[in-house]
Every structure is written in structure tokens, then in C-alpha cells.
Design a protein around this motif. Sequence first.
Motif, PDB file in Angstrom:
ATOM      1  N   GLY A  57       1.214  -1.152   0.039  1.00  0.00           N
ATOM      2  CA  GLY A  57       0.162   0.018   0.320  1.00  0.00           C
ATOM      3  C   GLY A  57       1.006   0.743  -0.034  1.00  0.00           C
ATOM      4  N   THR A  58       1.944   1.125   0.209  1.00  0.00           N
ATOM      5  CA  THR A  58       2.790   2.272   0.190  1.00  0.00           C
ATOM      6  C   THR A  58       4.242   2.132  -0.976  1.00  0.00           C
ATOM      7  N   GLU A  59       3.420   3.222  -1.744  1.00  0.00           N
ATOM      8  CA  GLU A  59       4.113   3.331  -3.427  1.00  0.00           C
ATOM      9  C   GLU A  59       5.181   3.785  -3.248  1.00  0.00           C
ATOM     10  N   ARG A  60       6.172   4.698  -3.961  1.00  0.00           N
ATOM     11  CA  ARG A  60       7.386   4.947  -4.126  1.00  0.00           C
ATOM     12  C   ARG A  60       8.317   4.524  -5.177  1.00  0.00           C
ATOM     13  N   PRO A  61       9.200   5.347  -6.226  1.00  0.00           N
ATOM     14  CA  PRO A  61       9.546   5.208  -6.988  1.00  0.00           C
ATOM     15  C   PRO A  61      11.366   5.028  -6.699  1.00  0.00           C
ATOM     16  N   TYR A  62      11.413   4.262  -5.863  1.00  0.00           N
ATOM     17  CA  TYR A  62      13.027   4.101  -5.124  1.00  0.00           C
ATOM     18  C   TYR A  62      12.564   2.716  -4.066  1.00  0.00           C
ATOM     19  N   ALA A  63      13.538   1.503  -4.214  1.00  0.00           N
ATOM     20  CA  ALA A  63      13.064   0.679  -3.566  1.00  0.00           C
ATOM     21  C   ALA A  63      14.075   1.090  -1.640  1.00  0.00           C
ATOM     22  N   ARG A  64      13.008   0.411  -0.691  1.00  0.00           N
ATOM     23  CA  ARG A  64      13.005   1.144   0.183  1.00  0.00           C
ATOM     24  C   ARG A  64      14.633   0.539   0.990  1.00  0.00           C
ATOM     25  N   ALA A  65      14.927  -0.644   0.296  1.00  0.00           N
ATOM     26  CA  ALA A  65      16.381  -0.790   0.122  1.00  0.00           C
ATOM     27  C   ALA A  65      17.299  -2.024  -0.630  1.00  0.00           C
ATOM     28  N   ALA A  66      18.410  -1.649  -0.118  1.00  0.00           N
ATOM     29  CA  ALA A  66      19.042  -3.174  -1.357  1.00  0.00           C
ATOM     30  C   ALA A  66      19.769  -3.407  -1.030  1.00  0.00           C
ATOM     31  N   VAL A  67      19.633  -4.998  -0.657  1.00  0.00           N
ATOM     32  CA  VAL A  67      20.486  -5.163   0.141  1.00  0.00           C
ATOM     33  C   VAL A  67      21.589  -6.402  -0.589  1.00  0.00           C
ATOM     34  N   PHE A  68      23.042  -6.430  -0.967  1.00  0.00           N
ATOM     35  CA  PHE A  68      23.960  -7.094  -1.522  1.00  0.00           C
ATOM     36  C   PHE A  68      25.409  -7.269  -0.883  1.00  0.00           C
ATOM     37  N   ALA A  69      26.223  -8.711  -0.580  1.00  0.00           N
ATOM     38  CA  ALA A  69      27.005  -9.330  -0.280  1.00  0.00           C
ATOM     39  C   ALA A  69      26.816  -8.860   1.147  1.00  0.00           C
ATOM     40  N   GLY A  70      26.012  -9.219   1.635  1.00  0.00           N
ATOM     41  CA  GLY A  70      25.574  -8.881   3.423  1.00  0.00           C
ATOM     42  C   GLY A  70      25.692  -7.430   4.081  1.00  0.00           C
ATOM     43  N   ILE A 110      23.389  -4.336   3.943  1.00  0.00           N
ATOM     44  CA  ILE A 110      21.921  -3.184   3.625  1.00  0.00           C
ATOM     45  C   ILE A 110      22.089  -2.257   3.690  1.00  0.00           C
ATOM     46  N   TRP A 111      21.837  -1.666   2.485  1.00  0.00           N
ATOM     47  CA  TRP A 111      22.249   0.017   1.760  1.00  0.00           C
ATOM     48  C   TRP A 111      20.627   0.845   2.414  1.00  0.00           C
ATOM     49  N   ALA A 112      19.907   0.927   3.296  1.00  0.00           N
ATOM     50  CA  ALA A 112      18.432   2.033   3.523  1.00  0.00           C
ATOM     51  C   ALA A 112      18.315   3.314   2.810  1.00  0.00           C
ATOM     52  N   CYS A 113      17.513   2.892   2.275  1.00  0.00           N
ATOM     53  CA  CYS A 113      17.049   4.488   1.504  1.00  0.00           C
ATOM     54  C   CYS A 113      16.723   5.598   3.265  1.00  0.00           C
ATOM     55  N   HIS A 133      20.910  -2.512  15.455  1.00  0.00           N
ATOM     56  CA  HIS A 133      22.564  -3.430  16.308  1.00  0.00           C
ATOM     57  C   HIS A 133      23.304  -3.868  15.267  1.00  0.00           C
ATOM     58  N   THR A 134      22.434  -3.623  13.667  1.00  0.00           N
ATOM     59  CA  THR A 134      23.597  -4.018  13.106  1.00  0.00           C
ATOM     60  C   THR A 134      23.821  -3.124  11.664  1.00  0.00           C
ATOM     61  N   LEU A 135      23.730  -1.663  11.786  1.00  0.00           N
ATOM     62  CA  LEU A 135      24.237  -0.464  11.588  1.00  0.00           C
ATOM     63  C   LEU A 135      26.034  -0.709  11.615  1.00  0.00           C
ATOM     64  N   LEU A 136      27.134  -0.423  10.313  1.00  0.00           N
ATOM     65  CA  LEU A 136      27.368  -0.055   9.661  1.00  0.00           C
ATOM     66  C   LEU A 136      27.635   1.804  10.244  1.00  0.00           C
ATOM     67  N   LYS A 137      27.019   2.169   9.389  1.00  0.00           N
ATOM     68  CA  LYS A 137      27.623   3.711   8.904  1.00  0.00           C
ATOM     69  C   LYS A 137      26.063   4.031   9.214  1.00  0.00           C
ATOM     70  N   LEU A 138      25.763   5.687   9.593  1.00  0.00           N
ATOM     71  CA  LEU A 138      24.992   6.441   9.805  1.00  0.00           C
ATOM     72  C   LEU A 138      24.444   7.640   9.007  1.00  0.00           C
ATOM     73  N   THR A 139      24.545   8.670   7.698  1.00  0.00           N
ATOM     74  CA  THR A 139      24.319   9.919   7.417  1.00  0.00           C
ATOM     75  C   THR A 139      22.988  11.241   8.131  1.00  0.00           C
ATOM     76  N   VAL A 187      23.673   1.841   6.489  1.00  0.00           N
ATOM     77  CA  VAL A 187      24.495   0.474   6.258  1.00  0.00           C
ATOM     78  C   VAL A 187      24.050   0.156   6.793  1.00  0.00           C
ATOM     79  N   ALA A 188      23.553  -1.326   6.668  1.00  0.00           N
ATOM     80  CA  ALA A 188      23.731  -1.943   7.800  1.00  0.00           C
ATOM     81  C   ALA A 188      24.339  -3.895   7.324  1.00  0.00           C
TER      82      ALA A 188
END
Length: 134
Positions: A13-26, A28-31, A69-75, A122-123
Motif C-alpha cells: 500500500g506504500t508506493e514509492r519510485p525507489y526501493a526501501r533498501a538494497a541488499v548485496f553481499a551481506g 543493507i543499504w537503506a533509503c 544493532h547491525t548498523l555500520l554507518k549512518l548519515t 548501511v547495516a
Amino acid sequence: MTDRRELVSHPAGTERPYARAAVFAGTIWACGQIPTTADGQTPTAIGDQVRVALDNLDATLRASGGRLHTLLKLTVYLADLSEFDDYNAAYLGRLEGIALPPRTTVEVARFRGDKRIEIDGVAAVDPRIDKHRA
């Protein structure tokens, strides 16, 4: 672990023109997460906005196989750096008991509406987390 990129969609029910997050090689890159509650409200106080944005980030990480608790970096993007002390107090309170990741905080202009903060992160994927039960 996979070397294939997985895009995590927004809640039904929440439409956005981008992904909520991308996961690659362990990883997570959160929007960017804004301080809007599920019912579309934005709290007034910066401390409340920080908590809502971090709650939204936690929900995105859970849906992606991580947690705060798995966060690696925040902006963190603030509308007004003069609110840094109140923002930082709420940030530390919400992340109490969690090893704090590296963080960058910058001032930006022109948030939409009453929003005064946005947080992206990033987590690491935690293999013990079942993202389908988040």
C-alpha cells in the motif's frame, strides 16, 4: 550469502519510485528514513522526529534481514544544526545499549512539510534474523 542484489520493497500500500533498501553481499543499504508515522503524521518536536525516523529505519532493516544493532554507518540530515543537542540526546536515547556506528550529520535545506530530519544507513545482514517475520 549471495552476490546478487536484492531490492526490498516498501510495505503493502506504500508506493514509492525507489526501493526501501538494497541488499548485496551481506550489506543493507537503506533509503533515507523520514519522521512520518504509519498514519502519515509528523511529530512536532525534533526529539520525537528522531525517534520516529529511527523506528522507521529499524523497520526497514528488519525487512532486509538486519536491525539497528547491525548498523555500520549512518548519515543524518538536519534542517537546523542549532537543534543538534536535542537531536543527539534523542539519538543516544533511542540507540541506548547499541554500539554506536560511525555517523555523519549535516545541515540541509528545504525538507518537505514539517519534517526536520532524514536518516539513512548501511547495516550488516544478521543471518539469525528472519526478515519474513519482521
